[in-house]
Design a protein around this motif. Structure first.
Motif, mmCIF file in Angstrom:
data_model
loop_
_atom_site.group_PDB
_atom_site.id
_atom_site.type_symbol
_atom_site.label_atom_id
_atom_site.label_comp_id
_atom_site.label_asym_id
_atom_site.label_seq_id
_atom_site.Cartn_x
_atom_site.Cartn_y
_atom_site.Cartn_z
ATOM 1 N N GLN A 73 15.052 14.094 -34.589
ATOM 2 C CA GLN A 73 15.397 12.430 -35.107
ATOM 3 C C GLN A 73 16.662 12.222 -35.016
ATOM 4 O OE1 GLN A 73 13.525 11.011 -38.664
ATOM 5 N NE2 GLN A 73 11.379 11.124 -38.207
ATOM 6 N N VAL A 74 17.590 13.079 -35.585
ATOM 7 C CA VAL A 74 19.001 13.220 -35.479
ATOM 8 C C VAL A 74 19.447 13.110 -34.091
ATOM 9 C CG1 VAL A 74 21.145 13.823 -36.188
ATOM 10 C CG2 VAL A 74 19.429 13.917 -37.687
ATOM 11 N N MET A 75 18.863 14.215 -33.466
ATOM 12 C CA MET A 75 19.389 14.390 -31.924
ATOM 13 C C MET A 75 19.110 13.298 -30.926
ATOM 14 S SD MET A 75 19.108 18.569 -31.702
ATOM 15 C CE MET A 75 17.501 18.820 -32.120
ATOM 16 N N ALA A 76 17.925 12.588 -31.260
ATOM 17 C CA ALA A 76 17.614 11.589 -30.472
ATOM 18 C C ALA A 76 18.326 9.998 -30.452
ATOM 19 C CB ALA A 76 15.944 11.272 -31.071
ATOM 20 N N ARG A 77 19.114 10.200 -31.841
ATOM 21 C CA ARG A 77 19.905 9.051 -31.874
ATOM 22 C C ARG A 77 21.198 9.045 -30.826
ATOM 23 N NH1 ARG A 77 21.410 9.303 -37.939
ATOM 24 N NH2 ARG A 77 23.223 8.143 -37.472
ATOM 25 N N THR A 78 21.140 10.129 -30.056
ATOM 26 C CA THR A 78 22.232 10.078 -28.920
ATOM 27 C C THR A 78 21.937 9.407 -27.591
ATOM 28 O OG1 THR A 78 21.784 12.271 -28.104
ATOM 29 C CG2 THR A 78 23.483 12.238 -29.717
ATOM 30 N N ASP A 79 20.608 9.341 -27.826
ATOM 31 C CA ASP A 79 20.185 8.397 -26.292
ATOM 32 C C ASP A 79 20.535 7.081 -26.256
ATOM 33 O OD1 ASP A 79 18.712 10.912 -26.002
ATOM 34 O OD2 ASP A 79 16.536 9.755 -26.887
ATOM 35 N N GLY A 80 21.407 6.837 -25.267
ATOM 36 C CA GLY A 80 21.894 5.604 -24.877
ATOM 37 C C GLY A 80 23.196 5.142 -25.776
ATOM 38 N N LEU A 81 23.612 6.187 -26.503
ATOM 39 C CA LEU A 81 24.743 5.927 -27.593
ATOM 40 C C LEU A 81 26.092 6.669 -26.751
ATOM 41 C CD1 LEU A 81 25.951 5.141 -30.328
ATOM 42 C CD2 LEU A 81 25.362 7.327 -31.188
ATOM 43 N N ASP A 82 27.081 5.841 -26.790
ATOM 44 C CA ASP A 82 28.268 6.012 -26.187
ATOM 45 C C ASP A 82 29.170 7.056 -27.191
ATOM 46 O OD1 ASP A 82 28.051 4.546 -23.777
ATOM 47 O OD2 ASP A 82 28.810 2.766 -24.598
ATOM 48 N N GLU A 88 30.697 10.422 -33.444
ATOM 49 C CA GLU A 88 30.463 12.156 -33.321
ATOM 50 C C GLU A 88 30.465 12.410 -34.824
ATOM 51 O OE1 GLU A 88 33.941 14.785 -32.792
ATOM 52 O OE2 GLU A 88 32.729 15.025 -30.966
ATOM 53 N N ARG A 89 31.121 11.869 -35.596
ATOM 54 C CA ARG A 89 31.097 12.333 -36.931
ATOM 55 C C ARG A 89 30.117 11.903 -37.706
ATOM 56 N NH1 ARG A 89 35.122 14.871 -40.126
ATOM 57 N NH2 ARG A 89 34.867 14.459 -42.315
ATOM 58 N N GLU A 90 29.674 10.622 -37.567
ATOM 59 C CA GLU A 90 28.387 10.068 -38.116
ATOM 60 C C GLU A 90 27.067 11.011 -37.733
ATOM 61 O OE1 GLU A 90 25.472 6.285 -37.781
ATOM 62 O OE2 GLU A 90 27.510 5.910 -37.473
ATOM 63 N N LEU A 91 27.018 11.690 -36.437
ATOM 64 C CA LEU A 91 25.850 12.269 -36.075
ATOM 65 C C LEU A 91 25.824 13.423 -36.475
ATOM 66 C CD1 LEU A 91 24.933 10.652 -32.818
ATOM 67 C CD2 LEU A 91 23.651 10.355 -34.915
ATOM 68 N N LEU A 92 27.129 14.067 -36.631
ATOM 69 C CA LEU A 92 27.171 15.481 -37.297
ATOM 70 C C LEU A 92 27.068 15.665 -38.496
ATOM 71 C CD1 LEU A 92 30.961 16.758 -35.670
ATOM 72 C CD2 LEU A 92 28.526 17.911 -35.485
ATOM 73 N N GLY A 93 27.453 14.290 -39.192
ATOM 74 C CA GLY A 93 27.030 14.193 -40.873
ATOM 75 C C GLY A 93 25.624 14.271 -40.954
ATOM 76 N N ALA A 94 24.942 13.426 -39.862
ATOM 77 C CA ALA A 94 23.535 13.193 -40.362
ATOM 78 C C ALA A 94 22.709 14.610 -39.901
ATOM 79 C CB ALA A 94 23.067 12.052 -39.344
ATOM 80 N N TYR A 95 23.313 15.132 -38.956
ATOM 81 C CA TYR A 95 22.671 16.689 -38.365
ATOM 82 C C TYR A 95 22.882 17.694 -39.598
ATOM 83 C CZ TYR A 95 21.773 20.855 -35.699
ATOM 84 O OH TYR A 95 21.329 21.888 -35.075
ATOM 85 N N LEU A 96 24.089 17.357 -40.323
ATOM 86 C CA LEU A 96 24.354 18.423 -41.567
ATOM 87 C C LEU A 96 23.339 18.203 -42.800
ATOM 88 C CD1 LEU A 96 25.864 20.741 -42.984
ATOM 89 C CD2 LEU A 96 27.933 19.103 -43.246
ATOM 90 N N ASP A 97 23.308 16.718 -42.916
ATOM 91 C CA ASP A 97 22.269 16.449 -43.971
ATOM 92 C C ASP A 97 21.168 17.016 -43.872
ATOM 93 O OD1 ASP A 97 24.352 15.008 -45.222
ATOM 94 O OD2 ASP A 97 23.773 12.975 -44.379
ATOM 95 N N VAL A 98 20.504 17.121 -42.601
ATOM 96 C CA VAL A 98 18.993 17.708 -42.388
ATOM 97 C C VAL A 98 18.936 19.135 -42.827
ATOM 98 C CG1 VAL A 98 17.058 18.395 -40.690
ATOM 99 C CG2 VAL A 98 18.405 16.109 -40.773
#
Length: 193
Positions: A73-82, A88-98
């Motif tokens: 779910q976290v990794m899929a958030r990159t689809d279409g996201l510039d 980058e920091r937000e998604l790294l944080g979300a990945y780390l939260d998992v």
């Protein structure tokens, strides 16, 4: 109301089964742990355990599946996201939260990698492809080989949440999050140095 309580009780039992299984898998290994031992630790009969899971492999698949689904779910958030430093920091944080949420799964992942791979066998290629896509996104726009290596290293730094084997109460989640997110960001931050 009875259905809601029954559904909630079933979820609570499954959560208890997951915790007991992870405790036993971590302590003595997947192969050496029996369903009877898991049932005893939960305080249910083996027949009750079979109501929820048809086999030990099915139980491991459910435990690992929840973890993998959360990562996807976290990794899929990159689809279409510039890409941007903030994204980058937000998604790294979300990945780390998992990873922090599922860190009890870590010792099982490390100890019994063969059983884990067998449990996710049909999803393994897709998971690898998704993970590579996530790393490529983290590498930034027009990444060089060093950028891609730093992105892979950043993901590995975050996985320390699973492999550090921290005792409960030894380090609080927010400290784990801040420490590892800073480490991953530092690895990625050298991209422009």
């Amino acid at each position: 109301m009875g259905d809601v309580q029954h559904a909630s009780g079933s979820r609570d039992t499954k959560a208890s089964i997951h915790r007991a299984a992870l405790d036993l898998f971590s302590a003595q290994g997947y192969e050496k742990t029996s369903l009877r031992e898991i049932a005893e630790q939960v305080g249910i009969t083996k027949a009750s355990l079979y109501y929820h899971y048809s086999s030990k492999q099915d139980l491991l698949r459910a435990i690992i599946g929840t973890f993998v689904d959360d990562l996807r779910q976290v990794m899929a958030r990159t689809d279409g996201l510039d890409w941007s430093p903030e994204a980058e920091r937000e998604l790294l944080g979300a990945y780390l939260d998992v990873l922090i949420k599922h860190r009890a799964t870590g010792p099982t992942l490390m100890r019994d990698i063969g059983a884990v791979l067998a449990a996710i066998d049909e999803d393994l290629e897709g998971l690898i492809a998704t993970s590579r896509g996530f790393q490529l996104w983290l590498a930034g726009p027009n990444p060089t080989v060093p950028d891609r290596l730093r992105a892979a290293a950043a993901i590995e730094a975050l996985s320390a949440a699973l492999s550090a084997n921290l005792s409960p109460g030894e380090f609080i989640d927010s400290e784990i999050h801040a420490t590892l997110l800073d480490a991953a960001a530092a690895l990625l931050g050298r991209r422009n140095a």
